[in-house]
Scaffold this motif. Structure first.
Motif, short mmCIF file in Angstrom:
data_model
loop_
_atom_site.label_atom_id
_atom_site.label_comp_id
_atom_site.label_asym_id
_atom_site.label_seq_id
_atom_site.Cartn_x
_atom_site.Cartn_y
_atom_site.Cartn_z
N GLU A 87 0.82 -1.22 0.00
CA GLU A 87 0.00 0.00 0.00
C GLU A 87 0.85 1.26 0.00
N ARG A 88 1.83 1.32 0.90
CA ARG A 88 2.65 2.53 0.98
C ARG A 88 3.42 2.76 -0.30
N GLN A 89 3.95 1.71 -0.89
CA GLN A 89 4.70 1.83 -2.14
C GLN A 89 3.80 2.34 -3.27
N ILE A 90 2.58 1.79 -3.35
CA ILE A 90 1.66 2.20 -4.42
C ILE A 90 1.25 3.65 -4.25
N LEU A 91 0.93 4.05 -3.01
CA LEU A 91 0.52 5.44 -2.76
C LEU A 91 1.65 6.41 -3.09
N ASP A 92 2.86 6.11 -2.62
CA ASP A 92 3.98 7.04 -2.82
C ASP A 92 4.39 7.14 -4.28
N GLU A 93 4.45 6.00 -4.96
CA GLU A 93 4.90 6.01 -6.35
C GLU A 93 3.86 6.70 -7.25
N THR A 94 2.58 6.43 -7.00
CA THR A 94 1.53 7.09 -7.81
C THR A 94 1.53 8.60 -7.54
N PHE A 95 1.70 8.97 -6.30
CA PHE A 95 1.79 10.40 -5.96
C PHE A 95 2.97 11.05 -6.67
N GLU A 96 4.12 10.41 -6.65
CA GLU A 96 5.32 10.99 -7.25
C GLU A 96 5.15 11.18 -8.76
N ARG A 97 4.56 10.21 -9.42
CA ARG A 97 4.38 10.31 -10.87
C ARG A 97 3.33 11.36 -11.24
N THR A 98 2.37 11.58 -10.35
CA THR A 98 1.30 12.54 -10.64
C THR A 98 1.68 13.96 -10.20
N PHE A 99 2.24 14.08 -9.02
CA PHE A 99 2.46 15.40 -8.43
C PHE A 99 3.94 15.75 -8.20
N GLY A 100 4.84 14.90 -8.68
CA GLY A 100 6.25 15.10 -8.39
C GLY A 100 6.80 16.45 -8.81
N ALA A 101 6.27 17.02 -9.89
CA ALA A 101 6.77 18.30 -10.40
C ALA A 101 6.01 19.50 -9.84
N TRP A 102 5.02 19.26 -8.96
CA TRP A 102 4.25 20.38 -8.43
C TRP A 102 5.10 21.18 -7.43
N THR A 103 4.90 22.48 -7.47
CA THR A 103 5.60 23.38 -6.55
C THR A 103 4.72 23.68 -5.34
N ASP A 104 5.32 24.24 -4.31
CA ASP A 104 4.55 24.66 -3.14
C ASP A 104 3.47 25.66 -3.53
N ARG A 105 3.80 26.52 -4.46
CA ARG A 105 2.84 27.53 -4.91
C ARG A 105 1.62 26.87 -5.55
N GLU A 106 1.86 25.85 -6.36
CA GLU A 106 0.74 25.16 -7.02
C GLU A 106 -0.14 24.45 -5.99
N TRP A 107 0.49 23.86 -4.97
CA TRP A 107 -0.31 23.21 -3.93
C TRP A 107 -1.14 24.21 -3.16
N ARG A 108 -0.58 25.37 -2.87
CA ARG A 108 -1.35 26.41 -2.17
C ARG A 108 -2.52 26.88 -3.02
N ALA A 109 -2.29 27.03 -4.32
CA ALA A 109 -3.37 27.46 -5.22
C ALA A 109 -4.48 26.42 -5.27
N LEU A 110 -4.10 25.13 -5.32
CA LEU A 110 -5.11 24.07 -5.33
C LEU A 110 -5.91 24.08 -4.03
N GLU A 111 -5.20 24.23 -2.92
CA GLU A 111 -5.87 24.25 -1.62
C GLU A 111 -6.88 25.40 -1.55
N LYS A 112 -6.46 26.56 -2.04
CA LYS A 112 -7.33 27.74 -2.01
C LYS A 112 -8.56 27.54 -2.90
N ALA A 113 -8.34 26.99 -4.10
CA ALA A 113 -9.46 26.77 -5.02
C ALA A 113 -10.44 25.76 -4.45
N PHE A 114 -9.92 24.68 -3.86
CA PHE A 114 -10.80 23.65 -3.29
C PHE A 114 -11.62 24.21 -2.14
N ARG A 115 -10.97 24.87 -1.20
CA ARG A 115 -11.70 25.41 -0.05
C ARG A 115 -12.68 26.49 -0.48
N GLY A 116 -12.35 27.20 -1.52
CA GLY A 116 -13.25 28.23 -2.02
C GLY A 116 -14.47 27.68 -2.73
#
Length: 531
Positions: free
Chosen positions: A500-529
């Motif tokens: 489970e841990r391997q699948i979660l981490d590897e899928t996360f890395e391939r999907t979000f590995g290039a995301w920046t802190d700024r992009e994560w903050r923007a996603l968080e703001k859009a979702f909560r909004g």
């Protein structure tokens, strides 16, 4: 392909008897009786009680009867008077242990009632003519005993007869002591009425689906062929075994077995069709996979009948979830839980039939997110309309105010255990999935197609883990029996949980590995909004 071996004549529908041969035959010889000439017994049924259908993958219950009368009782939780229709089960338990785990009534109780909590208040023996029966007086605690929310404690009384080749348990169940007291004398007469009879009907045995392990190992074409044959057989038997008062009709991909009004049943089928269409469009990574058998939609006349029908002893089915959808005509119409039930069961069937092993690896935020999102949907024509649940929204806002809602970057990497420990995990997952599938998310380059991207990576990672498993299987001893094949499948599922841990981490890395802190903050703001 495997074939059923009949060590004894257990007339469970899971044994795939020929259509038209009912599991039990009702007769009237001055009294209302249930007669089974395949297992060789006859037992009295309370006068006026009606037979209700069995779910198709049921393994041990061979007959169900529901009281024709409603008995009122004071509900302690709400302070209001409620009603209950007691029911009767006839349970066949193998003596040789070759058909599953329940070989006596105590193991049946443990497997069926353990999550709600129960205790055996008394047990003993009683005589019924030339037979002796083991007797059980059982109490359940307040809780969700069966599939439908039910907070009232229950009383169960059962007599178990040891016949030549099978144990027959006659089980009566009712809410609250005083409901039981009103019918106790009649139930006692029925419990003491079982008599052995000659076995007359020959069992017609037909091919069943292989076990889950063997089915998963087949190529897609052969697997789909077997699933279609299974669907045809299950549908034919479901229609042949319908009790009086039920009507069968095909509605799109559903076989609708209806004990309510036709208009309501039609709307439920339309809801299911819309959910199917949405799933096919929303999850293209799953869509081209295995064949999905057409569900059997059982629309009961009321809540009590649906609850009695939902009582089961576990599915004997390759997908693990069966294809029955049991619901009822709610007094709340489209706002009732029946539509929620259809939507979420369609989701379970669709995913598990497409690929049961891949479905088992879905991260909780995806699986629960889709579940919660669909529960709050309603069909409008052929499309689904998703509505916000006010209680979910308020719970999530309260979680944000208290600083308890985890950031999305952590949320999508949570293990099942960590997710389940969250107070508002379901609400966050449902609203996040709804946000990702919204038009607003489709207009943003960060979230456009994000679910598809994530799922495609998940499929790849799971396949890579599967290759490792293949090497491990190649080094293991080849199974020689069906039991060994099923044991190997369970071992693979258990091993998969370890990944489970391997699948979660590897899928996360391939999907979000290039995301920046700024992009994560923007996603968080859009979702909560969005709420």
């Amino acid at each position: 392909m495997r074939f059923t071996t009949l060590a004894f004549a257990l007339a469970s529908v899971a044994w795939a008897t020929e259509p038209g041969l009912a599991a039990g035959i009702e007769t009237r010889n001055g009294r209302h009786q249930h007669e089974d000439t395949r297992l060789g017994f006859r037992v009295r049924v309370p006068q006026g009680w009606e037979r209700i259908p069995l779910q198709m993958q049921e393994r041990y219950i061979v007959a169900k009867y529901l009281s024709d009368k409603r008995y009122e009782y004071p509900d302690k939780a709400s302070g209001y008077d409620k009603h209950n229709r007691p029911f009767m089960l006839v349970i066949a338990l193998p003596k040789d242990g070759q058909r599953g785990t329940y070989t006596d009534y105590k193991t049946y109780l443990k497997g069926t009632y353990e999550r709600a909590g129960y205790h055996v208040a008394d047990e003993g023996t009683a005589s019924a003519g030339d037979l002796e029966a083991a007797t059980f007086d059982v109490r359940t605690r307040e809780g969700n005993v069966h599939d439908y929310l039910d907070m009232a404690p229950r009383r169960i009384t059962t007599w178990v007869y040891d016949l030549e080749s099978v144990r027959i348990a006659v089980h009566f169940e009712a809410k609250e002591e005083h409901v039981f007291a009103k019918i106790e004398k009649e139930l006692s007469r029925c419990l003491a009425s079982l008599k052995p009879i000659a076995v007359e009907d020959a069992l017609h045995v037909c091919a069943e689906l292989p076990g889950r392990g063997a089915l998963a190992a087949l190529d897609v074409k052969e697997r789909n062929r077997l699933l279609r044959e299974s669907e045809e057989s299950l549908h034919a038997r479901a229609q042949a075994e319908l009790p009086r008062g039920w009507k069968a009709k095909r509605a799109g991909r559903f076989l609708v077995l209806n004990h309510a009004d036709a208009g309501y049943a039609k709307k439920l089928a339309q809801q299911g069709e819309a959910v199917y269409a949405w799933l096919e469009d929303a999850f293209p990574a799953f869509a081209p996979r295995g064949y999905v058998r057409a569900p059997i939609l059982r629309v009961c006349s009321d809540w009590d009948e649906a609850q009695a029908m939902s009582v089961g002893s576990g599915f004997d089915d390759a997908s693990g979830v069966g294809i029955d959808i049991v619901t009822y005509k709610s007094e709340l119409g489209a706002q009732g839980g029946s539509f929620d039930r259809v939507s979420t069961r369609v989701k379970e069937i669709w995913f598990s039939e497409k690929d049961p092993e891949l479905y088992a690896t879905l991260p909780r935020w995806v699986e629960r997110g889709v579940h919660d999102m669909l529960a709050d949907s309603r069909a409008k024509g052929k499309k689904l309309v998703f509505k916000d649940d006010d209680d979910d929204l308020e719970d999530l806002r309260e979680s944000i105010r208290g600083g308890e809602m985890p950031p999305l970057r952590d949320f999508v990497r949570m293990s099942d255990r960590d997710f389940d420990a969250l107070d508002t995990g379901y609400e966050q997952a449902g609203l996040f999935m709804q946000f990702l599938k919204s038009k607003a998310a489709a207009r943003d380059k960060r979230t456009k197609g994000l679910v598809d991207t994530y799922m495609n990576h998940l499929v790849d990672v799971v396949a890579e883990v599967g290759e490792v498993e293949k090497k491990q299987r190649a080094e293991a001893k080849e199974p020689e029996t069906e039991a060994e094949e099923d044991a190997l499948y369970r071992e693979r599922v258990s091993r998969r949980a370890g990944y489970e841990r391997q699948i979660l981490d590897e899928t996360f890395e391939r999907t979000f590995g290039a995301w920046t802190d700024r992009e994560w903050r923007a996603l968080e703001k859009a979702f909560r909004g969005s709420f």
